[in-house]
Design a protein around this motif. Structure first.
Motif, PDB file in Angstrom:
ATOM      1  N   PRO A   1      -7.563  28.954  -8.102  1.00  0.00           N
ATOM      2  CA  PRO A   1      -8.122  29.130  -9.442  1.00  0.00           C
ATOM      3  C   PRO A   1      -7.483  28.155 -10.430  1.00  0.00           C
ATOM      4  CG  PRO A   1      -6.630  30.924  -8.915  1.00  0.00           C
ATOM      5  CD  PRO A   1      -6.697  30.057  -7.703  1.00  0.00           C
ATOM      6  N   GLN A   2      -8.143  28.024 -11.542  1.00  0.00           N
ATOM      7  CA  GLN A   2      -7.635  27.129 -12.586  1.00  0.00           C
ATOM      8  C   GLN A   2      -6.214  27.530 -12.970  1.00  0.00           C
ATOM      9  OE1 GLN A   2      -9.982  24.876 -13.678  1.00  0.00           O
ATOM     10  NE2 GLN A   2      -8.390  23.775 -14.778  1.00  0.00           N
ATOM     11  N   LEU A   3      -5.360  26.532 -13.041  1.00  0.00           N
ATOM     12  CA  LEU A   3      -3.982  26.834 -13.443  1.00  0.00           C
ATOM     13  C   LEU A   3      -3.944  27.278 -14.903  1.00  0.00           C
ATOM     14  CD1 LEU A   3      -1.797  23.939 -12.005  1.00  0.00           C
ATOM     15  CD2 LEU A   3      -2.082  26.213 -11.095  1.00  0.00           C
ATOM     16  N   GLU A   4      -3.191  28.323 -15.182  1.00  0.00           N
ATOM     17  CA  GLU A   4      -2.939  28.705 -16.574  1.00  0.00           C
ATOM     18  C   GLU A   4      -1.446  28.930 -16.680  1.00  0.00           C
ATOM     19  OE1 GLU A   4      -5.267  31.596 -18.548  1.00  0.00           O
ATOM     20  OE2 GLU A   4      -7.103  30.953 -17.571  1.00  0.00           O
ATOM     21  N   LEU A   5      -0.742  27.874 -16.948  1.00  0.00           N
ATOM     22  CA  LEU A   5       0.716  27.907 -16.846  1.00  0.00           C
ATOM     23  C   LEU A   5       1.345  28.814 -17.899  1.00  0.00           C
ATOM     24  CD1 LEU A   5       1.447  24.144 -16.164  1.00  0.00           C
ATOM     25  CD2 LEU A   5       1.267  25.994 -14.513  1.00  0.00           C
ATOM     26  N   THR A   6       2.351  29.548 -17.467  1.00  0.00           N
ATOM     27  CA  THR A   6       3.137  30.364 -18.388  1.00  0.00           C
ATOM     28  C   THR A   6       4.610  30.023 -18.176  1.00  0.00           C
ATOM     29  OG1 THR A   6       3.228  32.093 -16.731  1.00  0.00           O
ATOM     30  CG2 THR A   6       1.605  32.368 -18.464  1.00  0.00           C
ATOM     31  N   ALA A   7       5.374  30.262 -19.196  1.00  0.00           N
ATOM     32  CA  ALA A   7       6.814  30.032 -19.062  1.00  0.00           C
ATOM     33  C   ALA A   7       7.448  31.343 -18.630  1.00  0.00           C
ATOM     34  CB  ALA A   7       7.386  29.583 -20.392  1.00  0.00           C
ATOM     35  N   MET A   8       7.965  31.380 -17.416  1.00  0.00           N
ATOM     36  CA  MET A   8       8.666  32.586 -16.946  1.00  0.00           C
ATOM     37  C   MET A   8      10.116  32.184 -16.769  1.00  0.00           C
ATOM     38  SD  MET A   8       7.751  34.993 -13.715  1.00  0.00           S
ATOM     39  CE  MET A   8       8.622  36.518 -13.418  1.00  0.00           C
ATOM     40  N   VAL A   9      10.918  32.570 -17.719  1.00  0.00           N
ATOM     41  CA  VAL A   9      12.322  32.149 -17.680  1.00  0.00           C
ATOM     42  C   VAL A   9      13.224  33.380 -17.659  1.00  0.00           C
ATOM     43  CG1 VAL A   9      12.103  29.883 -18.773  1.00  0.00           C
ATOM     44  CG2 VAL A   9      12.262  31.907 -20.188  1.00  0.00           C
TER      45      VAL A   9
ATOM     46  N   ARG B   1       2.265  45.293 -14.068  1.00  0.00           N
ATOM     47  CA  ARG B   1       1.607  44.765 -15.272  1.00  0.00           C
ATOM     48  C   ARG B   1       2.188  43.373 -15.520  1.00  0.00           C
ATOM     49  NH1 ARG B   1      -1.330  47.561 -18.796  1.00  0.00           N
ATOM     50  NH2 ARG B   1      -0.564  49.522 -17.914  1.00  0.00           N
ATOM     51  N   LEU B   2       1.315  42.381 -15.491  1.00  0.00           N
ATOM     52  CA  LEU B   2       1.843  41.014 -15.420  1.00  0.00           C
ATOM     53  C   LEU B   2       2.507  40.507 -16.706  1.00  0.00           C
ATOM     54  CD1 LEU B   2      -0.555  39.086 -13.073  1.00  0.00           C
ATOM     55  CD2 LEU B   2       1.920  38.964 -13.040  1.00  0.00           C
ATOM     56  N   ALA B   3       1.908  40.820 -17.846  1.00  0.00           N
ATOM     57  CA  ALA B   3       2.448  40.234 -19.091  1.00  0.00           C
ATOM     58  C   ALA B   3       3.922  40.606 -19.308  1.00  0.00           C
ATOM     59  CB  ALA B   3       1.586  40.633 -20.282  1.00  0.00           C
ATOM     60  N   PRO B   4       4.285  41.890 -19.264  1.00  0.00           N
ATOM     61  CA  PRO B   4       5.722  42.204 -19.445  1.00  0.00           C
ATOM     62  C   PRO B   4       6.586  41.743 -18.282  1.00  0.00           C
ATOM     63  CG  PRO B   4       4.480  44.222 -19.005  1.00  0.00           C
ATOM     64  CD  PRO B   4       3.480  43.125 -19.208  1.00  0.00           C
ATOM     65  N   PHE B   5       5.990  41.684 -17.101  1.00  0.00           N
ATOM     66  CA  PHE B   5       6.760  41.222 -15.937  1.00  0.00           C
ATOM     67  C   PHE B   5       7.130  39.753 -16.130  1.00  0.00           C
ATOM     68  CE2 PHE B   5       7.184  39.565 -11.594  1.00  0.00           C
ATOM     69  CZ  PHE B   5       8.040  40.498 -11.043  1.00  0.00           C
ATOM     70  N   ILE B   6       6.160  38.949 -16.555  1.00  0.00           N
ATOM     71  CA  ILE B   6       6.426  37.521 -16.778  1.00  0.00           C
ATOM     72  C   ILE B   6       7.434  37.345 -17.909  1.00  0.00           C
ATOM     73  CG2 ILE B   6       5.367  35.371 -17.610  1.00  0.00           C
ATOM     74  CD1 ILE B   6       2.822  36.258 -16.076  1.00  0.00           C
ATOM     75  N   GLU B   7       7.282  38.181 -18.918  1.00  0.00           N
ATOM     76  CA  GLU B   7       8.136  38.073 -20.109  1.00  0.00           C
ATOM     77  C   GLU B   7       9.592  38.448 -19.812  1.00  0.00           C
ATOM     78  OE1 GLU B   7       8.856  37.396 -24.159  1.00  0.00           O
ATOM     79  OE2 GLU B   7       7.036  36.973 -23.031  1.00  0.00           O
TER      80      GLU B   7
ATOM     81  N   GLY C   1      -0.374  33.620 -13.543  1.00  0.00           N
ATOM     82  CA  GLY C   1      -0.114  34.961 -14.065  1.00  0.00           C
ATOM     83  C   GLY C   1      -0.954  35.316 -15.275  1.00  0.00           C
ATOM     84  N   ARG C   2      -1.252  34.340 -16.102  1.00  0.00           N
ATOM     85  CA  ARG C   2      -1.960  34.637 -17.345  1.00  0.00           C
ATOM     86  C   ARG C   2      -3.435  35.008 -17.096  1.00  0.00           C
ATOM     87  NH1 ARG C   2      -1.412  30.154 -21.864  1.00  0.00           N
ATOM     88  NH2 ARG C   2       0.793  30.602 -21.697  1.00  0.00           N
ATOM     89  N   ARG C   3      -3.937  34.638 -15.942  1.00  0.00           N
ATOM     90  CA  ARG C   3      -5.346  34.920 -15.643  1.00  0.00           C
ATOM     91  C   ARG C   3      -5.603  36.391 -15.293  1.00  0.00           C
ATOM     92  NH1 ARG C   3      -8.841  30.764 -14.220  1.00  0.00           N
ATOM     93  NH2 ARG C   3      -9.978  32.238 -12.917  1.00  0.00           N
ATOM     94  N   TYR C   4      -4.535  37.095 -14.929  1.00  0.00           N
ATOM     95  CA  TYR C   4      -4.728  38.449 -14.400  1.00  0.00           C
ATOM     96  C   TYR C   4      -3.993  39.481 -15.241  1.00  0.00           C
ATOM     97  CZ  TYR C   4      -6.340  35.715 -10.501  1.00  0.00           C
ATOM     98  OH  TYR C   4      -7.036  34.802  -9.743  1.00  0.00           O
ATOM     99  N   HIS C   5      -4.586  40.692 -15.298  1.00  0.00           N
ATOM    100  CA  HIS C   5      -3.904  41.794 -15.981  1.00  0.00           C
ATOM    101  C   HIS C   5      -2.773  42.332 -15.115  1.00  0.00           C
ATOM    102  CE1 HIS C   5      -7.903  41.815 -17.902  1.00  0.00           C
ATOM    103  NE2 HIS C   5      -7.232  42.226 -18.966  1.00  0.00           N
ATOM    104  N   TYR C   6      -3.089  42.500 -13.843  1.00  0.00           N
ATOM    105  CA  TYR C   6      -2.131  43.130 -12.931  1.00  0.00           C
ATOM    106  C   TYR C   6      -1.953  42.302 -11.669  1.00  0.00           C
ATOM    107  CZ  TYR C   6      -3.997  46.917 -15.807  1.00  0.00           C
ATOM    108  OH  TYR C   6      -4.437  47.666 -16.863  1.00  0.00           O
ATOM    109  N   MET C   7      -0.876  42.618 -10.992  1.00  0.00           N
ATOM    110  CA  MET C   7      -0.601  41.955  -9.716  1.00  0.00           C
ATOM    111  C   MET C   7      -0.177  43.059  -8.735  1.00  0.00           C
ATOM    112  SD  MET C   7       2.474  39.204  -9.217  1.00  0.00           S
ATOM    113  CE  MET C   7       3.899  40.212  -9.627  1.00  0.00           C
TER     114      MET C   7
END
Lengths: 697, 187
Positions: free
Chosen positions: B132-140, A272-278, A186-192
């Motif tokens: 692609p290269q893993l870029e781990l995030t914490a999704m809780v 938008r991935l960042a707020p979605f993940i958050e 998820g961190r690699r992309y702006h959007y999904m």
């Protein structure tokens, strides 16, 4: 988020006024005759049931008005860019994800290729990475998916742009699959951009979504309005006609009142991935399944959660080039409704949450009501018939009500008829407005002309009227089963019409409906033949449900009606390029697959062990462990020996999956199967080697 | 062969250990099948590899040793693996096979057993990207406040779940009330 209160106030003001007029009219009618207990029930149910009817009609009317007034200025595609926002000079990198579960591999990869080439054609290659996220637990499909991925990447040289991932453990179904992607990449992309297995989007639609997200940094999700495509059976073609012909007004009306507090339908949308993940990992609901536990219908809740974090959710109903396929038969549609019913009923838990906005709660409530209204309709009809019998036995005298006096109606029956006609008018409003639009606009050509669209709509009206009572009974059953704690399996949806529904399947599925219809018809014929005519559409739908189910599922009937110009849609008349490409690639993939299967008619689990390249592809996806625990090592060695000596059929599905998921076992099995003399191998493996020997190349 | 494969070895029946002509025929047939599985289409190429490998196998075969099938396939795989590792800088044989296939360089296989390998034709294959290269995030998950009404409902449900007899009683009570209501309404 733009100011949207005036739109909401206007919209709900109209809805409330119409609803109040309807309910007051019925209350006035019943009240003057002295309220009977059954009439209280009728009034209460009518008050609930008329809400979705009025809401739908007003949405459609507003959508119609917006379309003829040059379009809604408050739509995401027309909103001005915030001056404070600097549009990214370099385009954002977007992941297009396709979660799949035991789907038709040829079709999935044909869609991916069609979309990839569509993006390439408009010069946007490199801005999108495609991810096929598999949760398939069928070993043959799993191997076929890996092989198809490798063949696709080889053929169009797209390594590093199209990826395949298979989860070892499919936790939390589709939402868990998406969450797993978010955690890993998820961190690699702006959007999904999330797609379903049957979704298809034009490259320009994908690019347009990304550009809208770039322009509006406080938008969390943009949902597109999908069009149904590739329907062959009468049922599927009717559904895609309805979505095209009436759906656009609904979507425009929906956007008018929901604005930035919209819905997410789980696919054909950008996130938008960042707020979605958050913010959007789903918590479990209290209690056990089916009401509690893991959230089944995740999309509505994710939309609410991202809005809670301050991001808006929009419906971009005017973005073209977003497609999906619908269920091919009526029975498949009802089976899908069973799953959706369980998912929507879970949302009851969230209706009282202080953290979810009022509009989101309304969305959730409407989702719940779309199923709960069925038992309520059944009760309402029953109460009405019982009241009729009650009146036959000498019920209270009808007196002139307030409304009768006001409008100088000669008797209460006139008022009753007026209420009935008003409700029917509200239900038919989307069709009426669509006919008007077809009559005065050039768009009628897209539906085969005015006469054709008129006939199609009449035919569709008959079909949907006949189908309505069956849906009512089925949804009533689903609601009761869910309330009693029956869980639902979330399986793979059937997407191919094939030969359609067989008579035996139809009778097995609809026998209860037929029986109920016959009993009710016979009772009314004997006891009250004068109201039978009013209930004929309802009863005919039940009695003839099985033949209707069979006929509506037949592709030949759908195609025959297509030839005479019925249920034509713009997408059928002018096939979009991405759909054309998809069909071409699907044909190629299917032919290629048939050729391989004819040359080497072996199970995929044998193929992955025999074929050096397919084995290599499979191993490439497995994790190589530096050291395996001794007990596990011994267990896997024993399984491998059994596989070679006794054949794959001697292993359970779980044991075969254990081998398939182990790097060393797959590597060694490939070597051992070729090195072992035929006399020491199970005959199925020896024969397979022989067949490879004879036919490959 | 590593420890894992040794433990997986299946022995040929003892009556075949003598390595008569039928065993060598089977070995040749098996190698031919394997070469076909490797998509070596040319008869000439397959024949040259077969002769090459069979000659090596006969040289090192001894009575009571591995069956000719095992020996011939092992020689082929080890030679191929060695040459691929040299050509691709890839020690993992499975990965090397994958890259060979992706490069479309299957026609190079015969050369692994003769003069040498044209490395340049295999180099583009190194572009394979499995993921692609893993870029781990914490999704809780974040807790959702369900509100007072829902909290009361939740505690009621939890209470009911703990007491099956009480649950059954409530169910039958509701059913009876429903029937009484229908009776009353229809009077």
């Amino acid at each position: 988020m733009p100011a949207c209160e005036p739109a909401e106030i206007f919209f709900f003001g109209v809805v409330f006024t119409l609803w109040a007029i309807l309910v007051f009219s019925l209350a006035d009618l019943l009240w003057q005759a002295g309220m009977q207990p059954l009439e209280w029930v009728q009034l209460l149910l009518f008050a609930i049931l008329s809400v979705p009817i009025v809401l739908g009609a007003v949405m459609c009317a507003v959508g119609f008005w917006l379309e003829f007034s040059g379009g809604d200025p408050l739509r995401i595609t027309a909103l001005p860019t915030n001056n404070q926002t600097k549009i990214a000079e370099q385009h954002s990198l977007t992941a297009v994800i396709i979660p799949i579960f035991n789907e038709d591999t040829n079709a999935v990869f044909a869609r991916v290729r069609a979309m990839f080439e569509s993006v390439e054609e408009i010069g946007a290659r490199g801005r999108f990475h495609f991810f096929i996220l598999s949760d398939s637990n069928d070993e043959n499909i799993w191997i076929a998916e890996e092989t198809a991925w490798m063949e696709l990447c080889r053929e169009i040289k797209c390594f590093g742009e199209i990826f395949y991932r298979k989860r070892r453990l499919a936790i939390n179904k589709k939402s868990g699959n998406v969450a797993d992607f978010c955690r890993r990449w998820g961190r690699r992309y702006h959007y999904m951009i999330t797609l379903d297995a049957d979704s298809l989007m034009e490259g320009f639609a994908l690019v347009q979504l990304v550009e809208l997200m770039d322009k509006h940094p406080k938008v969390g999700i943009i949902q597109t309005a999908t069009k149904l495509i590739r329907g062959e059976s009468l049922f599927a073609r009717t559904a895609q006609y309805v979505v095209e012909f009436y759906g656009r007004f609904f979507c425009a009306g929906l956007n008018f009142w929901q604005q930035g507090q919209g819905l997410y339908w789980g696919h054909n949308a950008i996130i938008r991935l960042a707020p979605f993940i958050e913010n959007c990992d789903l918590p479990n609901l209290p209690g056990a399944v089916p009401f509690g536990g893991h959230i089944l219908s995740h999309d509505f809740v994710e939309a609410a959660l991202i809005q809670r974090a301050g991001y808006s959710v929009w419906l971009a109903y005017d973005i073209a080039g977003s497609y999906e396929e619908g269920p091919p038969t009526w029975i498949d549609y009802i089976k899908r409704d069973r799953r959706w019913c369980a998912g929507n009923l879970q949302h009851v838990w969230l209706l009282f949450s202080p953290q979810i906005s009022l509009v989101n709660k309304l969305h959730l409530l409407l989702g719940v009501l779309s199923y709960v209204t069925s038992p309520l309709w059944a009760t309402f009809i029953l109460a009405t018939v019982l009241q009729y019998f009650e009146n036959l036995r000498g019920g209270p005298e009808w007196k002139k009500s307030f409304i009768c006096e006001l409008f100088r109606l000669k008797d209460p029956e006139t008022l009753a008829t007026a209420i009935f006609l008003f409700v029917v008018m509200l239900i038919l409003l989307p069709r009426l407005l669509s006919w008007i639009q077809a009559g005065i606009s050039v768009t009628r050509k897209n539906y085969g002309g005015y006469l054709s669209s008129l006939l199609s709509s009449m035919f569709e009206l008959c079909l949907s009227t006949l189908a309505a009572p069956v849906h009512m009974l089925m949804n009533t059953k689903f609601v009761i089963y869910t309330a009693l704690g029956q869980t639902v399996t979330w399986g793979t949806q059937n997407r191919e019409s094939g030969e359609g529904t067989s008579w035996s399947e139809a009778w097995a599925f609809h026998s209860t409906h037929t029986l109920v219809g016959l009993i009710l018809s016979a009772t009314l014929l004997l006891e009250a033949p004068e109201i039978l005519i009013w209930l004929t559409p309802l009863l005919a739908g039940l009695v003839f449900s099985a033949p209707l189910s069979v006929l509506s599922s037949k592709p030949w009937l759908g195609q025959m009606l297509k030839k005479i110009g019925l249920f034509l849609t713009p997408v059928e008349i002018t096939k979009p390029r991405v759909v054309e490409k998809f069909e071409l690639f699907l044909k190629l993939n299917t032919e290629q697959r048939q050729k391989v299967t004819q040359l080497n008619p072996v199970e995929e689990i044998i193929r992955v062990i025999i074929d050096p390249y397919i084995n290599a592809v499979h191993i490439a996806f497995l994790r190589r462990r530096s050291k395996r625990p001794t007990r596990k090592h011994e267990y896997l060695v024993r399984l491998a020996e059994r596989f070679l000596i006794n054949g794959p059929a001697s292993l359970t599905k779980r044991e075969r999956m254990a081998l398939l998921q182990d790097y060393e076992s797959m590597d060694q099995l490939h070597k051992k199967v070729w090195q072992t003399p035929s006399t020491a191998l199970h005959h199925s493996l020896a024969q397979s080697l022989q067949r490879y020997n004879l036919l490959t190349g | 062969m590593d420890a894992h494969s040794c433990s997986l070895t299946l022995s040929a029946p003892s009556n075949l250990i003598g390595a008569d002509q039928s065993e060598w025929d089977e070995a040749a047939s098996r190698l031919d099948a394997l070469l076909r599985a490797y998509r070596v289409k040319s008869y000439e190429h397959r024949a040259s590899i077969l002769l090459n490998v069979l000659n090596k196998a006969r040289e090192i075969h001894y009575p009571g040793g591995p069956a000719p099938v095992e020996l011939v396939v092992a020689i082929f795989l080890s030679t191929l693996g060695f040459q691929l590792a040299a050509a691709l800088d890839e020690k993992d044989f499975a990965r090397a096979r994958l890259e060979l296939w992706v490069a479309g360089a299957v026609s190079e296989i015969p050369q692994f057993f003769s003069a040498g390998v044209r490395r340049d034709s295999l180099i583009p294959a190194k572009r394979i990207a499995i993921g692609p290269q893993l870029e781990l995030t914490a999704m809780v998950p974040k807790k959702i406040q369900l509100g007072t009404v829902t909290s009361i409902a939740r505690s009621t449900f939890q209470e009911l779940e703990r007491r099956p007899v009480f649950r059954g009683f409530i169910f039958w009570l509701f059913l009876m009330l429903f029937l009484v209501a229908i009776f009353w309404i229809t009077r």
